[in-house]
Scaffold this motif. Structure first.
Motif, PDB file in Angstrom:
ATOM      1  N   SER A   1      -8.787   3.010  -9.049  1.00  0.00           N
ATOM      2  CA  SER A   1      -9.503   4.280  -9.066  1.00  0.00           C
ATOM      3  C   SER A   1      -8.571   5.422  -9.432  1.00  0.00           C
ATOM      4  O   SER A   1      -7.339   5.278  -9.462  1.00  0.00           O
TER       5      SER A   1
ATOM      6  N   ARG B   1     -13.990  10.941 -10.847  1.00  0.00           N
ATOM      7  CA  ARG B   1     -14.328  10.776  -9.427  1.00  0.00           C
ATOM      8  C   ARG B   1     -15.837  10.716  -9.228  1.00  0.00           C
ATOM      9  O   ARG B   1     -16.340   9.957  -8.397  1.00  0.00           O
ATOM     10  N   TRP B   2     -16.574  11.529  -9.993  1.00  0.00           N
ATOM     11  CA  TRP B   2     -18.040  11.513  -9.885  1.00  0.00           C
ATOM     12  C   TRP B   2     -18.591  10.161 -10.316  1.00  0.00           C
ATOM     13  O   TRP B   2     -19.469   9.595  -9.648  1.00  0.00           O
ATOM     14  N   ILE B   3     -18.088   9.637 -11.440  1.00  0.00           N
ATOM     15  CA  ILE B   3     -18.559   8.334 -11.931  1.00  0.00           C
ATOM     16  C   ILE B   3     -18.218   7.233 -10.935  1.00  0.00           C
ATOM     17  O   ILE B   3     -19.057   6.373 -10.618  1.00  0.00           O
ATOM     18  N   GLU B   4     -16.991   7.245 -10.433  1.00  0.00           N
ATOM     19  CA  GLU B   4     -16.568   6.219  -9.484  1.00  0.00           C
ATOM     20  C   GLU B   4     -17.403   6.252  -8.212  1.00  0.00           C
ATOM     21  O   GLU B   4     -17.787   5.208  -7.684  1.00  0.00           O
ATOM     22  N   GLY B   5     -17.683   7.463  -7.723  1.00  0.00           N
ATOM     23  CA  GLY B   5     -18.482   7.569  -6.513  1.00  0.00           C
ATOM     24  C   GLY B   5     -19.930   7.195  -6.739  1.00  0.00           C
ATOM     25  O   GLY B   5     -20.557   6.531  -5.905  1.00  0.00           O
ATOM     26  N   LYS B   6     -20.478   7.617  -7.868  1.00  0.00           N
ATOM     27  CA  LYS B   6     -21.885   7.348  -8.165  1.00  0.00           C
ATOM     28  C   LYS B   6     -22.142   5.853  -8.325  1.00  0.00           C
ATOM     29  O   LYS B   6     -23.164   5.330  -7.865  1.00  0.00           O
ATOM     30  N   LEU B   7     -21.224   5.170  -8.991  1.00  0.00           N
ATOM     31  CA  LEU B   7     -21.398   3.743  -9.264  1.00  0.00           C
ATOM     32  C   LEU B   7     -20.699   2.851  -8.242  1.00  0.00           C
ATOM     33  O   LEU B   7     -20.813   1.624  -8.328  1.00  0.00           O
ATOM     34  N   ASP B   8     -19.963   3.452  -7.320  1.00  0.00           N
ATOM     35  CA  ASP B   8     -19.213   2.699  -6.313  1.00  0.00           C
ATOM     36  C   ASP B   8     -18.343   1.633  -6.981  1.00  0.00           C
ATOM     37  O   ASP B   8     -18.349   0.457  -6.601  1.00  0.00           O
TER      38      ASP B   8
END
Length: 271
Positions: free
Chosen positions: A231, A214-221
């Motif tokens: 996702s 979730r952190w990677i997905e949010g950080k990189l959109d």
């Protein structure tokens, strides 16, 4: 009347299905087709570069542990493996998410069958039979699905005989080995063994944690930037099977979902 009952070929439905494929499945298929196209050109020996050749494995060629599923012998080898792989890989990505699929197929679901094959072929049998082909992924996924099915439906009947559902990938690889003697029976067995381990949940530890995803997905959109990206919160069923649900219809639907080659003798994974 008979012809009306036969399934009709519908190009529009096939096109719609292909347009809905998730991103990792698309990239994997593109890589398989692209490497096959490069292999027919006289510029680069793709098989020699990417096949899993036991005597060619050392520190500078460890890429073979990941590239051998992408390398194929000829057009028909590519065609049959792509047709078999696409629905299985698409389903896996929809169930587990794109990042988990990426991590697992670039990691244990490729390297573990390769390592097991090298152990048996090179250390025990003292051979150097090379293997290649995406059917390693096909049999990993079929074996995992067979274990999932076995948990809810342990047997299927053929006449008076009850056949364990977990044995279906083994039966299939025997049939393929009979019909296509050049296929790698040992390579398929290694893939099935790893698929069984995954189906029983023993490889969960190798998947990245959801918090990190979730952190990677949010950080990189990633969801906004990558079309057809799945996702961690979009998964159809959950990372390792069907998640418990308080809605009876969803739970019931989920339960119903489960109804190579150079040096030595050249072998390929798949028909």
């Amino acid at each position: 009347m008979v012809s009306a009952a036969l399934p009709q070929f519908n190009p529009a439905r096939i096109r719609s299905y292909l347009l809905r494929l998730p991103i990792f499945t698309r990239v994997a298929l593109f890589a398989i087709i692209a490497l096959w196209f490069l292999s027919i050109l006289p510029l680069w020996d793709v098989q020699q570069w990417g096949a899993l050749i036991p005597n060619e494995i050392h520190l500078s060629t460890m890429h073979r542990l990941n590239t051998y599923p992408l390398v194929h012998l000829n057009f028909f080898h590519v065609l049959f493996n792509a047709l078999a792989l696409t629905p299985l890989l698409e389903r896996f990505e929809a169930e587990h998410g794109t990042l988990v699929t990426l991590a697992m197929f670039l990691g244990p679901l490729s390297t573990f069958p390769a390592g097991l094959y090298l152990l048996i072929e090179r250390v025990i049998l003292r051979g150097n039979n090379a293997v290649e082909g995406a059917s390693v992924w096909v049999f990993v996924l079929l074996a995992a699905e067979a274990i999932k099915t076995y948990k809810t439906n342990p047997h299927f009947s053929i006449g008076p005989y009850k056949i364990p559902t977990w044995s279906t990938p083994l039966i299939l690889t025997l049939v393929i080995n009979f019909l296509v003697p050049s296929s790698s029976f040992l390579g398929h067995i290694c893939a099935i063994a790893v698929g069984y381990l995954f189906g029983f949940g023993y490889l969960k530890v190798f998947a990245p944690p959801e918090k990190a995803l979730r952190w990677i997905e949010g950080k990189l959109d990633l969801l906004g930037r990558l079309p057809h990206y799945v996702s961690v919160d979009q998964k159809t069923y959950g990372r390792y099977g069907v998640l418990p649900s308080s809605t009876p219809t969803l739970a019931g639907a989920a339960d119903g979902q489960v109804p190579m080659t150079y040096q030595g003798s050249t072998q390929r994974l798949g028909p």
